[in-house]
Design an enzyme around this catalytic site. Structure first.
Site, PDB file in Angstrom:
ATOM      1  N   PRO A 125       0.813  -1.216   0.000  1.00  0.00           N
ATOM      2  CA  PRO A 125       0.000   0.000   0.000  1.00  0.00           C
ATOM      3  C   PRO A 125       0.848   1.268   0.000  1.00  0.00           C
ATOM      4  O   PRO A 125       1.950   1.298   0.547  1.00  0.00           O
ATOM      5  CB  PRO A 125      -0.801  -0.123   1.306  1.00  0.00           C
ATOM      6  N   CYS A 126       0.294   2.321  -0.583  1.00  0.00           N
ATOM      7  CA  CYS A 126       0.970   3.615  -0.668  1.00  0.00           C
ATOM      8  C   CYS A 126       1.372   4.132   0.714  1.00  0.00           C
ATOM      9  O   CYS A 126       2.465   4.675   0.893  1.00  0.00           O
ATOM     10  CB  CYS A 126       0.040   4.615  -1.355  1.00  0.00           C
TER      11      CYS A 126
END
Length: 240
Positions: A125-126
């Protein structure tokens, strides 16, 4: 709006910026929980699409880079602008605007210093990691942002966390991901969850008071409608 509608409109605004020389800041929410994939992020086989459907989570691929973000308990912004100077300069200017707006809300936001200047491509995930120039608070990531350049115009997308539901990305990932404590939310920092309208107002107040709200012209609306087919296509969303 749906994910495809949001991406199509942002892309149309990018083309508008190239034609008119005007910069537009857009702040918005999503019709349903949606994972946006980075432009060059590998996605085929990386997520459990059946589980996502059961959870009511949709997918779309952004024109901008970076890693996956779950859009739901957050505020999304986009900045579309003609390119003056280097891409990095416009990225820094937008992030300074975000810091000023968040401080107006009462958050001691700042720009991350040192470290990597970009995240390696990954299905992680970012918000698992901040890079130099991103907006953080006490070293923890509050805003995830990514850019894309099309000829002589740029688009920057970003997500400002209100509550932390990014852990759901780890549930959807085919590959086991460890939980991250490197992100922080507005609820945690302020003791309450501001509305999207409050965040948008802080951004607007940080801009020049002379700035006018955008009234979409028919050409931009038509361009967005034409781009919808592209962003609704599985061939684009799952192309990597």
């Amino acid at each position: 709006m749906s994910g495809a509608e949001n991406m199509a409109l942002d892309h149309a605004l990018l083309r508008r910026a190239r034609m008119t020389g005007e910069t537009v800041l857009r702040v918005y929410a999503w019709r349903q929980p949606t994972v946006s994939l980075g432009r060059n992020q590998a996605a085929r086989g990386a997520y459990n699409e059946l589980l996502a459907a059961e959870m009511g989570i949709a997918f779309v691929r952004r024109p901008t880079g970076g890693r996956a973000v779950l859009h739901w308990h957050e505020v999304t912004y986009s900045v579309t602008a003609p390119l003056h100077g280097r891409v990095g300069e416009s990225y820094a200017a937008t992030n300074r605007l975000l810091v000023s707006a968040l401080r107006r809300l009462g958050v001691s936001a700042e720009l991350a210093l040192g470290g990597e200047t970009a995240l390696p491509l990954s299905d992680a995930p970012c918000f698992d990691q901040a890079v130099a120039g991103e907006v953080v608070c006490d070293g923890r990531k509050l805003v995830g942002s990514a850019q894309w350049r099309e000829r002589d115009a740029t688009m920057q997308h970003g997500s400002i966390l209100i509550d932390d539901d990014q852990w759901m990305l780890s549930q959807l990932a085919s590959r086991q991901c460890s939980a991250s404590e490197r992100r922080v939310t507005l609820r945690e920092l302020l003791g309450h969850a501001p509305t999207a309208a409050e965040v948008a107002s802080a951004l607007r107040a940080t801009l020049d008071e002379a700035a006018e709200p955008l009234v979409l012209d028919s050409a931009t609306g038509d361009a967005a409608a034409q781009l919808m087919t592209h962003y609704e296509s599985d061939a684009w969303t799952w192309r990597l």
